[in-house]
Enzyme design. Sequence first.
Site, short mmCIF file in Angstrom:
data_model
loop_
_atom_site.label_atom_id
_atom_site.label_comp_id
_atom_site.label_asym_id
_atom_site.label_seq_id
_atom_site.Cartn_x
_atom_site.Cartn_y
_atom_site.Cartn_z
N HIS A 243 34.78 -9.99 -104.80
CA HIS A 243 33.33 -10.23 -104.78
C HIS A 243 32.69 -10.13 -106.18
CE1 HIS A 243 33.38 -9.58 -100.39
NE2 HIS A 243 34.06 -8.48 -100.60
C1 BDR Z 1 30.27 -5.67 -101.88
O1 BDR Z 1 30.39 -4.40 -101.24
C2 BDR Z 1 31.29 -3.60 -101.94
O2 BDR Z 1 32.16 -2.97 -101.05
C3 BDR Z 1 31.99 -4.47 -102.95
O3 BDR Z 1 32.25 -3.73 -104.12
C4 BDR Z 1 31.00 -5.57 -103.19
O4 BDR Z 1 30.09 -5.23 -104.22
C5 BDR Z 1 30.79 -6.72 -100.93
O5 BDR Z 1 30.06 -6.72 -99.75
#
Ligand code: BDR
Length: 313
Positions: A243
């Site tokens: 992400h």
């Molecule tokens: C986001 O949530 C976190 O767990 C990850 O680091 C990312 O920023 C994804 O939904």
Amino acid sequence: MAPRKIIIDTDPGQDDAVAILLALASPEEINVLGVTAVAGNVPLPLTQKNARIVCELAGKPDTLVFAGCDAPLVRKLVTAEHVHGKTGLDGPQMADPTMPLQDQHAVDYIIETLRGHDAGTVTLCPLGPLTNIATAFNKAPDIIEKVQEIVLMGGAYFQVGNITPAAEFNIYVDPEAAKIVFDSGVPIVVMPLDVTHKALTTRARVNAFRAMGTKVGDMVAAWTNFFERFDKEKYGSEGAPLHDPCVIAYLIQPELFIGRHVNVEIETSSELTLGMTVADWWRVTDRAPNAMFMGGLDANGFFALLADRLARL
Ligand code: BDR
Ligand code: CA
């Protein structure tokens, strides 16, 4: 062109860690003024520590790391150990960092940095809940117009949610903060799940990290392996979505992404859809656009960039 000045606001998190590495590996394009930690994936004592572990891994122990807010504006903290493990950076055991944590509160650092720079020259890159940024905007509204751009990971439209059926984790954890940021008038670029679910690790991509034969390559491969188990089970996908590195990749190679400039509102009251990013993707309202909401990614280009840059560390 001079490298773009950024503050990375983060809750590491294996994918946050890869994003920080990518930024620190790209000094020609990116000048990381500071890294501000926030509570999110795990509580603040761990996220600030993890941020320092990552800077040391990158060989950049002189990076300024600050601890910020330890809880959302008005809600109880929700964490994601089920994804990232107990430490937030589970995978191979890592030594405690020796580089210092700065004394100043992250929110004050954000305020001071924006006040100390010309308007339109500092970009904020939030990779976690938006608590630090919203708190800084509340405390010092004069800085809002000084922000060049906010490029953040959060939200979803077509992919809807990952922590609830309707909401993505970063926005869900602190929806009131997200609302302040989306209503601020600052130009915003959003990397929602619609994009990040296309940034999927595959065997070949993880092998490419390992094949670097460096400590960073091995660590990124190991983190990714850890992180993958959850998403593979959940989505039946080949790998895990990276992400947060999408935010940094956008700063380096914006042409990897496509999206739409649309209106995005944050749901803050419904119990059922709390934290939903209501993106007017089809432009069915006359609400003014406030964000560039990304939807498409050149995934091969993204992983080629990652491999190229991480190999430099
Ligand atoms: C986001 O949530 C976190 O767990 C990850 O680091 C990312 O920023 C994804 O939904
Ligand atoms: Ca994150």
